[in-house]
Write an enzyme that holds these catalytic residues in place. Structure first.
Site, mmCIF file in Angstrom:
data_model
loop_
_atom_site.group_PDB
_atom_site.id
_atom_site.type_symbol
_atom_site.label_atom_id
_atom_site.label_comp_id
_atom_site.label_asym_id
_atom_site.label_seq_id
_atom_site.Cartn_x
_atom_site.Cartn_y
_atom_site.Cartn_z
ATOM 1 N N THR A 1 7.169 -41.279 -82.734
ATOM 2 C CA THR A 1 6.776 -40.845 -81.387
ATOM 3 C C THR A 1 7.478 -41.696 -80.341
ATOM 4 O O THR A 1 7.935 -41.182 -79.304
ATOM 5 C CB THR A 1 5.248 -40.929 -81.209
ATOM 6 O OG1 THR A 1 4.609 -40.167 -82.238
ATOM 7 C CG2 THR A 1 4.836 -40.386 -79.852
ATOM 8 N N ASP B 1 9.085 -31.789 -83.842
ATOM 9 C CA ASP B 1 8.359 -32.790 -84.619
ATOM 10 C C ASP B 1 7.792 -32.132 -85.879
ATOM 11 O O ASP B 1 7.521 -30.931 -85.888
ATOM 12 C CB ASP B 1 7.231 -33.376 -83.758
ATOM 13 C CG ASP B 1 6.640 -34.629 -84.378
ATOM 14 O OD1 ASP B 1 7.241 -35.185 -85.311
ATOM 15 O OD2 ASP B 1 5.566 -35.068 -83.918
ATOM 16 N N GLU B 2 7.603 -32.911 -86.937
ATOM 17 C CA GLU B 2 7.027 -32.424 -88.202
ATOM 18 C C GLU B 2 7.816 -31.236 -88.761
ATOM 19 O O GLU B 2 7.253 -30.206 -89.128
ATOM 20 C CB GLU B 2 5.550 -32.035 -88.004
ATOM 21 C CG GLU B 2 4.692 -33.100 -87.352
ATOM 22 C CD GLU B 2 4.374 -34.290 -88.255
ATOM 23 O OE1 GLU B 2 4.969 -34.369 -89.350
ATOM 24 O OE2 GLU B 2 3.568 -35.143 -87.851
ATOM 25 N N GLN C 1 6.053 -36.047 -96.633
ATOM 26 C CA GLN C 1 4.769 -35.667 -96.040
ATOM 27 C C GLN C 1 4.652 -34.153 -95.866
ATOM 28 O O GLN C 1 3.883 -33.668 -95.037
ATOM 29 C CB GLN C 1 4.584 -36.370 -94.689
ATOM 30 C CG GLN C 1 4.514 -37.890 -94.797
ATOM 31 C CD GLN C 1 4.178 -38.552 -93.475
ATOM 32 O OE1 GLN C 1 3.058 -38.440 -92.961
ATOM 33 N NE2 GLN C 1 5.142 -39.239 -92.901
ATOM 34 N N ARG D 1 -1.991 -43.566 -94.264
ATOM 35 C CA ARG D 1 -2.810 -43.535 -93.048
ATOM 36 C C ARG D 1 -3.352 -44.922 -92.743
ATOM 37 O O ARG D 1 -3.816 -45.184 -91.622
ATOM 38 C CB ARG D 1 -4.018 -42.587 -93.203
ATOM 39 C CG ARG D 1 -3.738 -41.108 -93.420
ATOM 40 C CD ARG D 1 -2.740 -40.550 -92.462
ATOM 41 N NE ARG D 1 -1.390 -40.650 -92.995
ATOM 42 C CZ ARG D 1 -0.294 -40.623 -92.276
ATOM 43 N NH1 ARG D 1 -0.347 -40.540 -90.969
ATOM 44 N NH2 ARG D 1 0.901 -40.697 -92.842
#
Length: 726
Positions: free
Chosen positions: A38, A228-229, A259, A616
């Site tokens: 980010t 993003d992602e 991921q 996480r």
């Protein structure tokens, strides 16, 4: 204030600087967990604005959640001031909805088209199946038909081809009927001026492909696209990106194939693995330094995910200290698991960790129950993320349905929901008569109700319908003159909605009214922010309804509230916590294999999901597993997850039983009462009353757990909570 080039790059590492400053062609950024993606992305946008001459509206940033988009804009405003707020940032669905609003007429919709949320789509599909005289409960359940349609859309596969792939006659007949249902469903949505989530992507692709002038308009506008992602995008989203880019290919795609966890809903890991095929000449940059987790946590995560074959080579590393080992906690049964998790939470919180920084993760939503019960019993604040949403509450959906009618008078689903809420004499018989009113083919009930008013029909059955239409029209006209929150507040007050809630006569009546009040507060805040940006009230209402429809579970989690978050691993994606407790680490549960599931689970995706769970955590990870777990009312033996064996033993410390006992041994101990002399004793519990102890686990002292047969059934409680009567 705009930073200089040197200032923008000063706080970044070498890979992040390359990401920020390279703007000459397509780029794939393999951003591992906790690598500061980010930060890199926001600095890149600031670079485009300050060093490359881009205007804010020429940059499109596509994020996975609304929350991520809002966070990006906040950081941009801090970096470059107000110009950062002008960057177009949002989810794929949100961006597509805005594009469609401007050109809806080209596809046969109005600019006020409504968006069906998941529940409304199910309702509409059920109506379609019923109207076709088909069985909506067993043979063609709405959930299944919608999943098939959405799955095919995500993969850009036609229903015709899907029907043709049927391997035998009965299957082909069933699929052909599903195709007919889908056709009727599409027709009905068009009649109602409504789109579902899949339409937002599919129709936007159709718009850009079938209308070259529209595609060219957005290619000229969005001179640079950031995604993003990327690993979570599907085939339709990839095609949308190509249509938005055209030949200039100025794209920065950020993602991590390790991921990629949404294959079950159409996401294609190939969009990352084969990025250079879609965007030739792409530069690939690996961001492998992790700023979040301890060295031990990263070592554990790397040792697991490296077993996957379909991945790009990379290895996360960190300058952080090694920290604590991974805690592997073994318990006899799921009730004891919940108790041990509760103990971990209490201990970590007592040591200074905020509750909101201690996450309980599980593979399926069904696993949350024992934890909810344990936390409730002990008075520990918690929130189930992805549980019952605020906007799914009946009273909130009623108020939103009135807003939808004010925005789109043709919204039949909203009309049906509130036409007799509160009761105003419009029952099933009246609705049947309304449906029988002669009108143009395909006319909605809303249209027929308006027709009654125009014709001046004042028959007894029609009078309340006409009165309802007049009510909606009156408040709709007032939208241009008054704030939206005042309009809906006064409308609900005039129809006696609060009295209607209070007459329900249950203990939740007051909280229902408070929920409506909270909704109105939210509308007021939303309206105030948009008005400050120069948006008209009519557009604000559309924006608000769109925002509500597209909210994800994570968007609704308020991080500032100090409550223990309980969520699936899927829901935890993109979040971080000091302490993570991953529960249910057992074969069949994680990796998951559903009861009666025919296909083998995708072990590589399940392994990536475990990698997401581990990463996480910033400081500590606890993994729990049981010897036995109750499923569908029956005790079943549980074996430790394969993933536990894949962890490097050097990073583990075992808690609980030193030697794992088998299921049969546990049952034998319980039946023989060999563990503690509490077995067979009569005890009294402050909540459950008197009962007899069937078995015990957990050693002695505070860790001793009793399995007690109370009048309400077998319940596990802590020995310290009970008074021994015999």
């Amino acid at each position: 204030m705009v930073l200089s080039a040197t200032g923008l790059l000063a706080s970044l590492n070498e890979e992040q600087r390359r990401v920020v400053s390279y703007c000459d062609g397509p780029m794939l950024v393999l951003a591992g967990a906790g690598s500061g993606k980010t930060r890199a992305v926001t600095h890149k946008i600031a670079w485009l604005l300050s060093q490359e001459g881009y205007l804010p509206h020429e940059i499109l940033a596509v994020t996975f959640t609304n929350k991520a988009a809002q966070e990006m804009k906040k950081r941009l405003v801090k970096l470059v001031g107000l110009p950062g707020a002008g960057v177009e940032a949002g989810t794929f669905h949100g961006v597509c909805a805005k594009i469609l609003r401007s050109h809806a007429q080209l596809l046969g919709f109005t600019q006020r088209f409504g968006i069906l949320d998941t529940d409304d789509a199910k309702v509409l599909m059920r109506q379609v199946v019923q109207r076709m005289g088909l069985d909506h409960k067993q043979e063609y359940p709405p959930n299944q038909v919608l999943w098939i349609i959405d799955n095919l859309h995500n993969r850009r596969k036609s229903l015709d081809r899907w029907v043709g792939e049927a391997s035998y006659g009965d299957q082909r007949t069933w699929r052909y009927t599903v195709e007919s249902i889908a056709t009727k469903y599409v027709e009905r949505k068009r009649q109602l001026d409504m789109m579902d989530f899949g339409d937002l992507l599919g129709l936007c692709e159709k718009l850009l492909a079938d209308h070259p002038e529209v595609g060219e308009q957005y290619r000229r506008r969005f001179r640079y696209v950031i995604v993003d992602e990327m690993q979570d995008t599907n085939a339709t989203q990839l095609e949308l990106l190509k249509l938005l880019l055209g030949s200039h290919n100025r794209i920065c795609a950020v993602g991590d194939d390790d991921q990629s966890i949404y294959g079950w809903r159409g996401a294609q890991i190939a969009n990352v693995l084969e990025f250079e095929r879609s965007f030739p000449g792409a530069l690939v940059i690996r961001m492998e330094q992790n700023y979040r987790s301890t060295g031990t946590i990263l070592s554990a995560a790397n040792s697991v995910v490296k077993k996957n074959q379909r991945r790009r080579d990379k290895r996360m590393w960190t300058e952080n200290e090694d920290g604590e080992p991974i805690h592997l906690v073994h318990t006899d049964a799921d009730g004891e698991e919940a108790h041990r998790v509760l103990q971990i939470v209490v201990k970590q919180h007592a040591a200074g960790t905020p509750l909101r920084q201690i996450a309980i993760l599980y593979r399926t939503n069904a696993q949350s129950r024992p934890f909810e019960e344990a936390f409730t019993r002990e008075g520990i604040p918690f929130v189930v993320v992805g549980g019952f949403r605020f906007y799914d509450r009946a009273e909130v959906k009623d108020a939103v349905a009135y807003l939808r009618l004010l925005s789109n008078p043709n919204d039949e689903l909203a009309f049906r929901r509130v036409v007799n809420t509160p009761p105003r004499g419009i029952g099933d018989v009246t609705m049947e008569k309304l449906a029988a009113v002669e009108a143009a083919e395909g006319a909605t009930l809303c249209t027929k109700a308006l027709l009654l008013k125009e014709m001046g029909v004042r028959q007894r059955w029609a009078a309340p319908v006409v009165a309802f239409v007049e009510l909606i029209e009156r408040f709709r006209r007032g939208l241009t003159e008054r704030p939206i929150f005042e309009t809906i507040r006064d409308l609900l007050s005039e129809i006696g909605y609060y009295e209607y809630l209070s007459k329900m006569g249950d203990i939740e009546a007051e909280s229902r009214s408070e929920n409506v009040g909270q909704l109105i507060n939210g509308i007021a805040q939303f309206e105030e922010e948009r008005l400050a940006g120069g948006v008209s009230r009519e557009a604000i209402l559309q924006d608000y309804l769109e925002n509500v429809a597209l909210l994800s579970d994570i968007d609704q989690w308020k991080e500032e509230q100090d409550r223990v978050p309980l969520m699936t691993v899927h829901s935890s994606k993109g979040l971080e916590f000091d302490v993570v407790i991953v529960t249910g680490m057992e074969e069949g549960l994680f990796p998951y294999k559903g009861r009666g599931q025919q296909e083998e689970p995708d072990d590589e995706e399940e392994r990536r999901l475990f990698y997401v769970a581990l990463t996480r955590a910033a400081k500590r990870v606890f993994l729990t597993h049981c010897s036995s777990r109750r499923r569908f009312g029956q005790w079943e033996s549980a074996q430790g997850s394969t993933f536990l064996k894949e962890l490097d033993p050097k990073v583990l410390t075992r808690e609980g039983r030193g030697v794992r006992r088998g299921f049969n041994e546990v049952v034998r101990e319980r039946s023989q009462g060999a563990v503690q002399n509490w077995t067979g004793a009569l005890v009294e519990h402050p909540k459950f009353g008197r009962g007899s102890v069937v078995a015990t686990t957990g050693g002695s002292g505070e860790s001793l757990t009793l399995y007690v047969k109370f009048g309400t059934g077998l319940i596990n409680v802590r020995a310290m909570e009970c008074t021994r009567c015999s």
